[in-house]
Design a protein around this motif. Structure first.
Motif, mmCIF file in Angstrom:
data_model
loop_
_atom_site.group_PDB
_atom_site.id
_atom_site.type_symbol
_atom_site.label_atom_id
_atom_site.label_comp_id
_atom_site.label_asym_id
_atom_site.label_seq_id
_atom_site.Cartn_x
_atom_site.Cartn_y
_atom_site.Cartn_z
ATOM 1 N N ARG A 130 0.844 -1.426 0.073
ATOM 2 C CA ARG A 130 0.305 0.422 0.015
ATOM 3 C C ARG A 130 0.694 0.940 -0.004
ATOM 4 O O ARG A 130 0.132 1.771 -0.583
ATOM 5 C CB ARG A 130 -0.589 -0.320 1.455
ATOM 6 C CG ARG A 130 -1.817 1.522 1.576
ATOM 7 C CD ARG A 130 -2.859 0.996 0.394
ATOM 8 N NE ARG A 130 -3.274 2.141 1.445
ATOM 9 C CZ ARG A 130 -5.380 1.913 1.748
ATOM 10 N NH1 ARG A 130 -5.122 0.661 1.857
ATOM 11 N NH2 ARG A 130 -5.725 2.946 1.695
ATOM 12 N N GLU A 134 0.667 4.089 -3.006
ATOM 13 C CA GLU A 134 0.755 5.748 -2.648
ATOM 14 C C GLU A 134 1.550 6.593 -3.575
ATOM 15 O O GLU A 134 1.156 7.836 -3.188
ATOM 16 C CB GLU A 134 0.672 5.598 -1.535
ATOM 17 C CG GLU A 134 -0.800 4.929 -0.851
ATOM 18 C CD GLU A 134 -1.478 5.425 0.634
ATOM 19 O OE1 GLU A 134 -2.232 5.251 0.962
ATOM 20 O OE2 GLU A 134 0.550 5.347 1.355
ATOM 21 N N LEU A 158 -7.930 1.463 -4.798
ATOM 22 C CA LEU A 158 -6.774 0.702 -4.046
ATOM 23 C C LEU A 158 -7.467 -0.642 -3.599
ATOM 24 O O LEU A 158 -8.486 -0.903 -3.722
ATOM 25 C CB LEU A 158 -7.226 1.316 -3.341
ATOM 26 C CG LEU A 158 -6.336 3.041 -3.110
ATOM 27 C CD1 LEU A 158 -6.474 3.660 -1.750
ATOM 28 C CD2 LEU A 158 -4.771 2.945 -3.469
ATOM 29 N N GLU A 160 -6.958 -2.298 -0.982
ATOM 30 C CA GLU A 160 -7.445 -2.571 0.710
ATOM 31 C C GLU A 160 -8.746 -1.808 0.625
ATOM 32 O O GLU A 160 -8.975 -0.844 0.354
ATOM 33 C CB GLU A 160 -6.179 -2.160 0.920
ATOM 34 C CG GLU A 160 -5.086 -3.066 1.375
ATOM 35 C CD GLU A 160 -3.774 -2.962 1.877
ATOM 36 O OE1 GLU A 160 -4.736 -1.852 2.874
ATOM 37 O OE2 GLU A 160 -2.848 -3.550 2.362
ATOM 38 N N TYR A 179 -12.503 2.249 -2.727
ATOM 39 C CA TYR A 179 -11.582 1.834 -2.325
ATOM 40 C C TYR A 179 -12.090 -0.408 -2.674
ATOM 41 O O TYR A 179 -12.829 -0.200 -3.643
ATOM 42 C CB TYR A 179 -11.386 1.414 -0.937
ATOM 43 C CG TYR A 179 -10.735 2.694 0.048
ATOM 44 C CD1 TYR A 179 -9.469 2.896 -0.013
ATOM 45 C CD2 TYR A 179 -11.347 4.327 -0.049
ATOM 46 C CE1 TYR A 179 -8.866 4.046 0.212
ATOM 47 C CE2 TYR A 179 -10.960 5.219 0.260
ATOM 48 C CZ TYR A 179 -10.069 5.195 0.458
ATOM 49 O OH TYR A 179 -8.917 5.877 1.013
ATOM 50 N N ASP A 184 -4.819 -2.041 -7.126
ATOM 51 C CA ASP A 184 -3.911 -0.493 -6.611
ATOM 52 C C ASP A 184 -3.693 0.123 -8.542
ATOM 53 O O ASP A 184 -3.448 -0.331 -9.395
ATOM 54 C CB ASP A 184 -2.808 -0.403 -6.392
ATOM 55 C CG ASP A 184 -3.011 -0.858 -5.473
ATOM 56 O OD1 ASP A 184 -3.764 -0.076 -4.186
ATOM 57 O OD2 ASP A 184 -2.053 -1.454 -4.499
#
Length: 323
Positions: A130, A134, A158, A160, A179, A184
């Motif tokens: 993650r 990012e 994303l 998660e 989400y 991702d």
């Protein structure tokens, strides 16, 4: 891989962390991290990221991306900033990605109105995925905002659930975030790809590309374990390679392959399932195919098994996904 390390260390120290805290367990020395040709291995990078994740600073990956993009000593960032447009910038970023993010690879899904850039792990990134994603997504969004003046026409995806970093994500990205997605990534309206960059500079672009080519010769050419294994499985479809056949294609014994995949937080069955998932979404996005044709292309014995697998992957049946 070196380019992200100095900027990440500097940003973390500005948020109150000490060098010893950040480098604990990495076997790295800070002075080495600033050497031009120094490279760190995956284990050290992931440990450094894990140490950074322990800090009470959810904004750290976004600030690191900003520092990378503005760093005048990073040829790759100079290259994308001086590109003609987003299409050219992304082409260079992907070609030279080993210099900035060797542990991720990219797949593009082109649609009628937008193109999705999907970030896939080339190795097992675990809980650090993650944070690393990012940084990359922030770099892309900041490039778009800086060169085109706005992030309108973009959507972030994303894998998660929303976490404690969600507020920082919305603050720094200033775009829609979805989400619990398949991977991702970022979706960019096709209308943005050809808009001219405000910082376009042909001479600077050519000079930065020359430097990137020189640096590229120093980097290993072999892709990450998961990327390489995924390529082998995908090329074989609709034939389903057995674990033994995959191991042979990777010049490994079956037991060595099993251990290697376990080290990267996956297994043969999980990897094959992920490859089929990726290809199914790609085919549905780009082609008009029946469920029977999709099932045959992915190596399923019948349409029912394909539909059941697709609903497990996406929560939707194929016909609704296409709409």
């Amino acid at each position: 891989m070196r380019h992200q390390v100095p900027d990440l260390l500097d940003m973390a120290k500005r948020r109150g962390a000490s060098s010893s805290q950040l480098l604990s367990g990495t076997r790295l020395f800070e002075a080495d991290c600033h050497k031009p040709q120094y490279r760190i291995d995956a284990a050290a990078w992931l440990k450094l990221v894990a140490n950074c994740q322990q800090l009470p600073s959810p904004e750290l990956p976004f600030l690191t991306a900003s520092a990378l993009l503005q760093n005048p000593y990073l040829a790759l960032c100079q290259l994308v900033n001086s590109a003609r447009d987003l299409r050219q910038a992304l082409a260079q970023l992907l070609y030279f990605r080993q210099q900035l993010a060797p542990y991720l690879y990219v797949q593009l899904q082109s649609g009628a109105y937008s193109t999705r850039i999907e970030l896939r792990p080339g190795i097992g990134l675990g809980a650090q995925q993650r944070f690393i994603a990012e940084i990359w997504l922030s770099l892309l969004l900041q490039l778009i905002r800086h060169q085109l003046g706005s992030t309108a026409g973009t959507v972030i995806y994303l894998r998660e659930l929303a976490t404690k970093t969600a507020a920082a994500e919305h603050t720094f990205w200033q775009t829609e975030v979805r989400y619990q997605q398949a991977c991702d990534g970022i979706e960019i309206a096709n209308s943005l790809w050809r808009q001219p960059f405000s910082g376009c500079d042909v001479a600077a672009f050519q000079n930065a590309r020359r430097i990137c080519r020189q640096q590229q010769r120093l980097l290993p050419k072999r892709p990450g374990v998961l990327e390489f294994a995924g390529r082998v499985l995908r090329r074989a479809l609709p034939q389903l390679l057995s674990p033994e056949q995959l191991a042979a294609a990777m010049a490994l014994t079956p037991s060595a392959l099993k251990r290697l995949l376990a080290q990267h937080h996956t297994s043969y069955s999980q990897l094959l399932d992920e490859v089929r998932n990726q290809l199914a979404v790609s085919l549905l996005t780009q082609h008009e195919l029946s469920n029977k044709q999709l099932a045959e292309r992915l190596g399923y014995s019948d349409e029912h098994n394909f539909r059941r697998a697709f609903k497990r992957w996406t929560g939707l049946i194929p016909s609704l996904f296409k709409v």
